[in-house]
Scaffold this motif. Structure first.
Motif, PDB file in Angstrom:
ATOM      1  N   GLU A 224      -5.420  -3.934  12.698  1.00  0.00           N
ATOM      2  CA  GLU A 224      -4.930  -3.208  13.871  1.00  0.00           C
ATOM      3  C   GLU A 224      -3.495  -3.587  14.146  1.00  0.00           C
ATOM      4  O   GLU A 224      -3.127  -4.768  14.137  1.00  0.00           O
ATOM      5  N   GLY A 225      -2.681  -2.553  14.386  1.00  0.00           N
ATOM      6  CA  GLY A 225      -1.289  -2.759  14.736  1.00  0.00           C
ATOM      7  C   GLY A 225      -1.081  -2.690  16.234  1.00  0.00           C
ATOM      8  O   GLY A 225      -2.005  -2.912  17.031  1.00  0.00           O
TER       9      GLY A 225
ATOM     10  N   THR B 181       1.323   2.996  14.559  1.00  0.00           N
ATOM     11  CA  THR B 181      -0.100   3.076  14.215  1.00  0.00           C
ATOM     12  C   THR B 181      -0.304   3.030  12.705  1.00  0.00           C
ATOM     13  O   THR B 181      -1.446   2.927  12.245  1.00  0.00           O
ATOM     14  N   PHE B 182       0.781   3.124  11.942  1.00  0.00           N
ATOM     15  CA  PHE B 182       0.664   3.269  10.498  1.00  0.00           C
ATOM     16  C   PHE B 182       0.513   1.916   9.793  1.00  0.00           C
ATOM     17  O   PHE B 182       0.975   0.884  10.283  1.00  0.00           O
ATOM     18  N   GLY B 183      -0.093   1.952   8.608  1.00  0.00           N
ATOM     19  CA  GLY B 183      -0.463   0.730   7.897  1.00  0.00           C
ATOM     20  C   GLY B 183       0.671  -0.212   7.578  1.00  0.00           C
ATOM     21  O   GLY B 183       0.488  -1.442   7.567  1.00  0.00           O
ATOM     22  N   THR B 184       1.858   0.303   7.298  1.00  0.00           N
ATOM     23  CA  THR B 184       2.987  -0.560   6.961  1.00  0.00           C
ATOM     24  C   THR B 184       3.394  -1.438   8.137  1.00  0.00           C
ATOM     25  O   THR B 184       3.986  -2.505   7.945  1.00  0.00           O
ATOM     26  N   TYR B 185       3.070  -1.022   9.345  1.00  0.00           N
ATOM     27  CA  TYR B 185       3.463  -1.750  10.554  1.00  0.00           C
ATOM     28  C   TYR B 185       2.399  -2.730  11.036  1.00  0.00           C
ATOM     29  O   TYR B 185       2.506  -3.280  12.131  1.00  0.00           O
ATOM     30  N   LEU B 186       1.372  -2.967  10.244  1.00  0.00           N
ATOM     31  CA  LEU B 186       0.330  -3.909  10.628  1.00  0.00           C
ATOM     32  C   LEU B 186       0.859  -5.349  10.608  1.00  0.00           C
ATOM     33  O   LEU B 186       1.769  -5.670   9.838  1.00  0.00           O
ATOM     34  N   PRO B 187       0.286  -6.233  11.415  1.00  0.00           N
ATOM     35  CA  PRO B 187       0.709  -7.634  11.404  1.00  0.00           C
ATOM     36  C   PRO B 187       0.095  -8.392  10.223  1.00  0.00           C
ATOM     37  O   PRO B 187      -0.864  -7.926   9.606  1.00  0.00           O
ATOM     38  N   LEU B 188       0.642  -9.557   9.922  1.00  0.00           N
ATOM     39  CA  LEU B 188       0.101 -10.440   8.892  1.00  0.00           C
ATOM     40  C   LEU B 188       0.181 -11.878   9.378  1.00  0.00           C
ATOM     41  O   LEU B 188       1.157 -12.271  10.027  1.00  0.00           O
ATOM     42  N   ASN B 189      -0.850 -12.653   9.048  1.00  0.00           N
ATOM     43  CA  ASN B 189      -0.887 -14.080   9.383  1.00  0.00           C
ATOM     44  C   ASN B 189      -0.129 -14.845   8.294  1.00  0.00           C
ATOM     45  O   ASN B 189      -0.619 -15.011   7.183  1.00  0.00           O
TER      46      ASN B 189
ATOM     47  N   ALA C 276       0.830  -1.204   0.000  1.00  0.00           N
ATOM     48  CA  ALA C 276       0.000   0.000   0.000  1.00  0.00           C
ATOM     49  C   ALA C 276       0.868   1.259   0.000  1.00  0.00           C
ATOM     50  O   ALA C 276       1.878   1.331   0.703  1.00  0.00           O
ATOM     51  N   THR C 277       0.446   2.261  -0.799  1.00  0.00           N
ATOM     52  CA  THR C 277       1.162   3.533  -0.861  1.00  0.00           C
ATOM     53  C   THR C 277       0.223   4.736  -0.841  1.00  0.00           C
ATOM     54  O   THR C 277       0.687   5.871  -0.850  1.00  0.00           O
TER      55      THR C 277
ATOM     56  N   THR D 245      -3.692   6.889   0.125  1.00  0.00           N
ATOM     57  CA  THR D 245      -4.593   7.209   1.225  1.00  0.00           C
ATOM     58  C   THR D 245      -5.781   6.259   1.315  1.00  0.00           C
ATOM     59  O   THR D 245      -6.260   5.959   2.405  1.00  0.00           O
ATOM     60  N   PHE D 246      -6.278   5.771   0.164  1.00  0.00           N
ATOM     61  CA  PHE D 246      -7.434   4.866   0.205  1.00  0.00           C
ATOM     62  C   PHE D 246      -7.053   3.533   0.837  1.00  0.00           C
ATOM     63  O   PHE D 246      -7.752   3.002   1.696  1.00  0.00           O
ATOM     64  N   ALA D 247      -5.931   2.969   0.396  1.00  0.00           N
ATOM     65  CA  ALA D 247      -5.491   1.693   0.952  1.00  0.00           C
ATOM     66  C   ALA D 247      -5.263   1.813   2.456  1.00  0.00           C
ATOM     67  O   ALA D 247      -5.737   0.979   3.244  1.00  0.00           O
ATOM     68  N   PHE D 248      -4.556   2.865   2.889  1.00  0.00           N
ATOM     69  CA  PHE D 248      -4.258   3.002   4.310  1.00  0.00           C
ATOM     70  C   PHE D 248      -5.522   3.285   5.128  1.00  0.00           C
ATOM     71  O   PHE D 248      -5.615   2.886   6.290  1.00  0.00           O
ATOM     72  N   GLN D 249      -6.503   3.955   4.520  1.00  0.00           N
ATOM     73  CA  GLN D 249      -7.756   4.202   5.222  1.00  0.00           C
ATOM     74  C   GLN D 249      -8.458   2.891   5.569  1.00  0.00           C
ATOM     75  O   GLN D 249      -8.872   2.661   6.713  1.00  0.00           O
ATOM     76  N   PHE D 250      -8.583   2.005   4.594  1.00  0.00           N
ATOM     77  CA  PHE D 250      -9.348   0.781   4.825  1.00  0.00           C
ATOM     78  C   PHE D 250      -8.526  -0.300   5.513  1.00  0.00           C
ATOM     79  O   PHE D 250      -9.078  -1.139   6.223  1.00  0.00           O
ATOM     80  N   LEU D 251      -7.212  -0.257   5.352  1.00  0.00           N
ATOM     81  CA  LEU D 251      -6.366  -1.115   6.171  1.00  0.00           C
ATOM     82  C   LEU D 251      -6.496  -0.728   7.638  1.00  0.00           C
ATOM     83  O   LEU D 251      -6.584  -1.586   8.524  1.00  0.00           O
TER      84      LEU D 251
END
Length: 552
Positions: free
Chosen positions: A72-73, A188-196, A58-59, A61-67
């Motif tokens: 949740e990070g 708190t930012f989208g790039t730092y979100l976890p992934l399964n 994601a790069t 505003t739309f992607a980060f909004q819905f992520l």
């Protein structure tokens, strides 16, 4: 990124022109037509499709909004930018500021029932900087922050040497490259979100291309979505650890690019918020539902110096200075936008951060560095043409294709053509995702772009323009600028006074070089239903937070 932060970036990405006013959606006036007050359903519009839901890729505003709403990070943003608990419940920082230890809650689950663990963060952060992933934001957000992030991304050390590890299932240890005072807000930012990891790898190339190929751990799940969808929904996540705080059962979205069409939907009671273009502001500013939302998003012209391997006329500093001075920004914000936006005479927005020790806003301390002056612009232009040995220049102007965007793009292009004799402009308005692709390919001359801050620090803006930076994409390079920003993140990291002085100097260099041409700082003009409460407008990261919103 805001966002973007943003990217917004945005950000934005980060986004171009006030078409983004429609991001919030639209509303029926105060009558509540079309829905029952007891229904916890919020109906919004989005200005375009969501390009991706892969947090590593994601790069915009739309992607980060819905992520941000479906994931949740470690932490998330609350009212007034306060950092609220997410998957982390507490953290400790070592005396040297280099080691952060996070304790994670044990009741957080993925939407398939799997527990959210420290291993999910380790996998996601490694994936974001792994060169095989091809992430832009991974190296941008983590490079120079998390230990070895840059070295991993360059292939110099294996990904396992990234400074993040799971001490156990619910203890995450992060080693930083340098002390980073704003690291908590970064999480708190989208790039730092976890992934399964198991789920992501099972999906393969299909991961994050549709609802069925996504897992969620946030307040909502994203339903009825594919990457080409014009309609989708956020639905309350029954597996979310803090589901009792989520009052909305559902948020519906429809893509609407035309502000008049959005207002029509609002007047019919089919949506609960509507962004307003300048002509609509004149019509609705006395309406009881009219509101404005000041933001920290700044919009500017990117001036590409190298296109398809060849220098463009914009490689000439006098040509760039002429363009930077040739647009009447006050007329643009007052007559074209008419939504509370203000002219930007620098990169760092007004009322964003204060300079430590001076209790003075960064923008005020730095001053006006890029003012409109058509007489001076013409002098620089004539000098630039002389140096290039030409009497005219033809440039392509790249922008978004929303109705508001097209109007403002036309205004800026006309200003440039009128005030710079011999300049020919060809406007190229394209869908948002296509503009991002053209930006990445550096396939444009002038681009109308913007950035929403990803975290509460001037570095989120200034780092965009370091040499070969992942968001530069316009061939700009200045070693002195690079050194000031490197010092701000390393040798000056524990001296905030000197660190801010370095960033003040860096902004001056950027605009002395006329690397970009700042245009305006955005404010949104909306119609918002009085039934809708507690939507939080973020200064950094995603534009909005809907976790605590409700209908009454």
């Amino acid at each position: 990124m805001k966002k973007n932060k943003w990217s917004l970036l945005l950000a934005a990405l980060l986004l171009v022109s006030t078409v983004l006013a429609a991001c919030g959606g639209g509303s029926d006036k105060s009558s509540g037509k079309g829905s029952k007050d007891s229904e916890q359903v919020l109906r919004l519009m989005n200005a375009d499709q969501i390009p991706t839901m892969d947090s590593s890729l994601a790069t915009d505003t739309f992607a980060f909004q819905f992520l941000g709403e479906s994931m949740e990070g470690l932490y998330r943003l609350g009212k007034d930018g306060k950092i609220e608990d997410g998957i982390a419940t507490e953290h400790k920082v070592s005396a040297d500021g280099l080691t952060w230890t996070f304790k994670l809650r044990e009741d957080a689950k993925w939407s398939n029932g799997d527990p959210v663990t420290a291993h999910d963060f380790v996998y996601a952060w490694r994936r974001a900087v792994d060169p095989a992933t091809g992430s832009e934001y991974g190296p941008y957000m983590m490079g120079g922050v998390i230990k070895n992030a840059t070295a991993v991304n360059k292939g110099e050390v294996p990904v396992e040497q990234l400074g993040v590890r799971a001490e156990d299932d619910y203890t995450l240890v992060v080693e930083l490259e340098n002390p980073t005072p704003y690291f908590e807000s970064l999480t708190t930012f989208g790039t730092y979100l976890p992934l399964n990891q198991k789920f992501v790898e099972a999906q393969g190339d299909k991961y994050a291309t549709s609802t069925e190929t996504l897992l969620f751990n946030g307040p909502f799940t994203l339903e009825k979505w594919t990457s080409t969808s014009n309609k989708w929904e956020l639905v309350k996540n029954k597996n979310y650890w803090d589901k009792d705080s989520v009052k909305l059962d559902k948020i519906t979205f429809v893509v609407v690019k035309d502000p008049q069409a959005g207002v029509d939907l609002y007047d019919k009671g089919q949506v609960d918020r509507a962004g307003l273009s300048s002509d609509l502001v004149d019509m609705y500013s006395s309406n009881d539902d009219f509101i404005t939302i000041p933001q920290a998003n700044v919009f500017y012209l990117k001036l590409n110096q190298v296109r398809n391997g060849e220098k463009t006329p914009l490689a000439n500093v006098n040509i760039r200075k002429a363009i930077m001075m040739a647009v009447d920004k006050e007329a643009g914000v007052n007559e074209i936008l008419n939504n509370g936006s203000i002219a930007a005479n620098g990169l760092i927005p007004k009322d964003f951060v204060k300079v430590p020790g001076k209790d003075k806003d960064f923008r005020a301390a730095s001053g006006d560095l890029a003012v409109y002056n058509k007489e001076e612009a013409k002098k620089y232009w004539e000098q630039g043409l002389k140096e290039l040995g030409v009497t005219s220049v033809s440039l392509e102007f790249l922008g978004d294709d929303g109705e508001n965007a097209k109007v403002f793009n036309e205004y800026v292009a006309n200003q440039l053509k009128t005030n710079l004799p011999g300049l020919e402009i060809t406007i190229k308005n394209v869908p948002f995702e296509q503009r991002l692709d053209l930006d990445t390919a550096e396939d444009y001359d002038i681009q109308f772009s913007g950035w929403g801050p990803d975290y509460l620090d001037p570095y989120t803006f200034l780092s965009l323009w370091v040499t070969d930076g992942p968001n530069n994409h316009m061939g700009y390079s200045n070693p002195e600028y690079d050194k000031l920003l490197q010092d701000a993140q390393t040798t000056l990291a524990n001296d905030q006074d000197k660190r801010y002085e370095a960033m003040l100097q860096a902004e001056k260099i950027l605009l002395e070089d006329a690397a970009i041409a700042p245009i305006y700082q955005r404010s949104l003009a909306l119609l918002s239903s009085p039934k809708v409460h507690n939507i939080i407008a973020n200064q950094v990261g995603a534009d909005y937070e809907w976790k605590w919103a409700y209908i009454k």
